[in-house]
Scaffold this active site. Structure first.
Site, PDB file in Angstrom:
ATOM      1  N   TYR A 137      -9.986 -10.527 -17.743  1.00 34.69           N
ATOM      2  CA  TYR A 137      -8.858  -9.898 -17.046  1.00 34.69           C
ATOM      3  C   TYR A 137      -9.372  -8.967 -15.939  1.00 34.69           C
ATOM      4  O   TYR A 137      -8.853  -8.958 -14.817  1.00 34.69           O
ATOM      5  CB  TYR A 137      -8.014  -9.120 -18.050  1.00 34.69           C
ATOM      6  CG  TYR A 137      -6.860  -8.361 -17.455  1.00 34.69           C
ATOM      7  CD1 TYR A 137      -5.666  -9.004 -17.137  1.00 34.69           C
ATOM      8  CD2 TYR A 137      -6.947  -6.986 -17.218  1.00 34.69           C
ATOM      9  CE1 TYR A 137      -4.597  -8.306 -16.598  1.00 34.69           C
ATOM     10  CE2 TYR A 137      -5.885  -6.287 -16.684  1.00 34.69           C
ATOM     11  CZ  TYR A 137      -4.708  -6.942 -16.374  1.00 34.69           C
ATOM     12  OH  TYR A 137      -3.656  -6.241 -15.837  1.00 34.69           O
ATOM     13  N   LYS A 141      -8.641  -9.233 -11.857  1.00 34.34           N
ATOM     14  CA  LYS A 141      -7.977  -8.142 -11.132  1.00 34.34           C
ATOM     15  C   LYS A 141      -8.884  -7.598 -10.023  1.00 34.34           C
ATOM     16  O   LYS A 141      -8.419  -7.283  -8.922  1.00 34.34           O
ATOM     17  CB  LYS A 141      -7.598  -7.019 -12.101  1.00 34.34           C
ATOM     18  CG  LYS A 141      -6.360  -7.291 -12.923  1.00 34.34           C
ATOM     19  CD  LYS A 141      -5.108  -7.260 -12.056  1.00 34.34           C
ATOM     20  CE  LYS A 141      -3.839  -7.345 -12.857  1.00 34.34           C
ATOM     21  NZ  LYS A 141      -2.633  -7.334 -12.014  1.00 34.34           N
TER      22      LYS A 141
END
Length: 314
Positions: A137, A141
């Site tokens: 993740y 990002k």
């Protein structure tokens, strides 16, 4: 010509905060469109193009992401990376193709290096690997910042991003299997009060975090869309002095929910001990911005969950 502002992931915690802020400071030249995952599969470039063709936005706030708590990330790092990379590629490319005037994407403090000095600031995003617990993740990002700079350099796009600290408030995800610490604690305390049982907090309670109320974040993201012109990201956070431990958070939630018996399960992982962020850049722009006091924001969040228990995401 007025602004047509498309918000991806607009029905979740942050989207609802932005909606609250936009309605509180309504501008006649702004039309806001808040989308949910039901409106479009953003992992598909073709579907995303159709969405942009239908709405023809002039501005975009990009919130949509595959998200989860610590334990979901530990189990699915590959999936978190793959899905979020696809979503971000679709949205940014369509913003370029449809000549969107400005894009603001939402990052996370988890993108910062695991081994670093504190407080962290906007210049340190790419200084080393993120924490191993959610690296999929975090890297997806982090790549949004890379994409913003690449699109600015090659096409002149006005793309930027914000980095909020830990967010909480009404319309959060209160699912006990897949939520962040505050909504999980609120739901656990609700169940404990109903059943007359103790509340078990995962971990030791010692990690430190900065929490931002979703209504405050909403106001800051609306300001970012309207006023912030840098490509470099900006941290949206309370100050270092407002950092609290998970134990303190649990005690405030328990107090608001009328629960007395708290237990800490130290066999569960704590995650990163701290992620202290410096909001000096934000304060240069908005020196007088007033954040909602933590206990007041928690009171409102707990009351919302109790009042909306049947329809809350849980």
């Amino acid at each position: 010509m007025g602004k047509k502002i498309l918000v991806t992931g607009g029905t979740g915690l942050v989207g609802r905060g932005i909606e609250f802020a936009a309605l509180s400071d309504k501008r006649e030249d702004e039309e806001w469109i808040f989308l949910s995952s039901k409106d479009c599969n953003l992992t598909s470039m073709d579907e995303t193009r159709k969405l942009f063709e239908m709405h023809k936005p002039t501005h975009v706030i990009h919130l949509a992401a595959m998200v989860g708590g610590l334990f979901s990330n530990l189990r699915q790092n590959a999936e978190f990376f793959r899905v979020n990379m696809l979503i971000n590629d679709s949205v940014l490319n369509c913003c370029r193709e449809f000549k969107v005037e400005k894009l603001v994407s939402c990052l996370s403090t988890c993108i910062f290096p695991d081994k670093t000095t504190y407080p962290i600031d906007e210049t340190m995003v790419h200084n080393g690997p993120p924490h191993s617990s959610n690296f999929g993740y975090a890297y997806a990002k982090r790549m949004l910042d890379v994409q913003n700079h690449a699109y600015r350099q090659q096409y002149g796009c006005q793309f930027t991003s914000v980095i909020p600290t830990n967010i909480f408030g009404p319309h959060d995800n209160f699912n006990l299997e897949d939520s962040h610490v505050i909504p999980a604690l609120i739901h656990k305390c609700y169940n404990a009060k109903r059943d007359g049982t103790a509340v078990t907090v995962f971990g030791s309670g010692t990690p430190l975090r900065q929490f931002i109320y979703s209504h405050d974040l909403g106001r800051l993201m609306v300001w970012t869309l309207r006023e912030y012109t840098e490509t470099e990201p900006i941290i949206l956070s309370v100050g270092e002095e407002d950092e609290v431990s998970i134990k303190q958070v649990a005690e405030v939630v328990a107090k608001e929910m009328g629960v007395e018996n708290l237990q800490f399960d130290t066999t569960k992982a704590d995650g990163q001990f701290k992620k202290t962020a410096n909001n000096a850049k934000l304060r240069q722009y908005l020196p007088d911005f007033q954040f909602t006091p933590f206990e007041q924001a928690m009171k409102e969040s707990c009351a919302w969950f109790v009042e909306n228990y049947e329809k809350a995401r849980k």
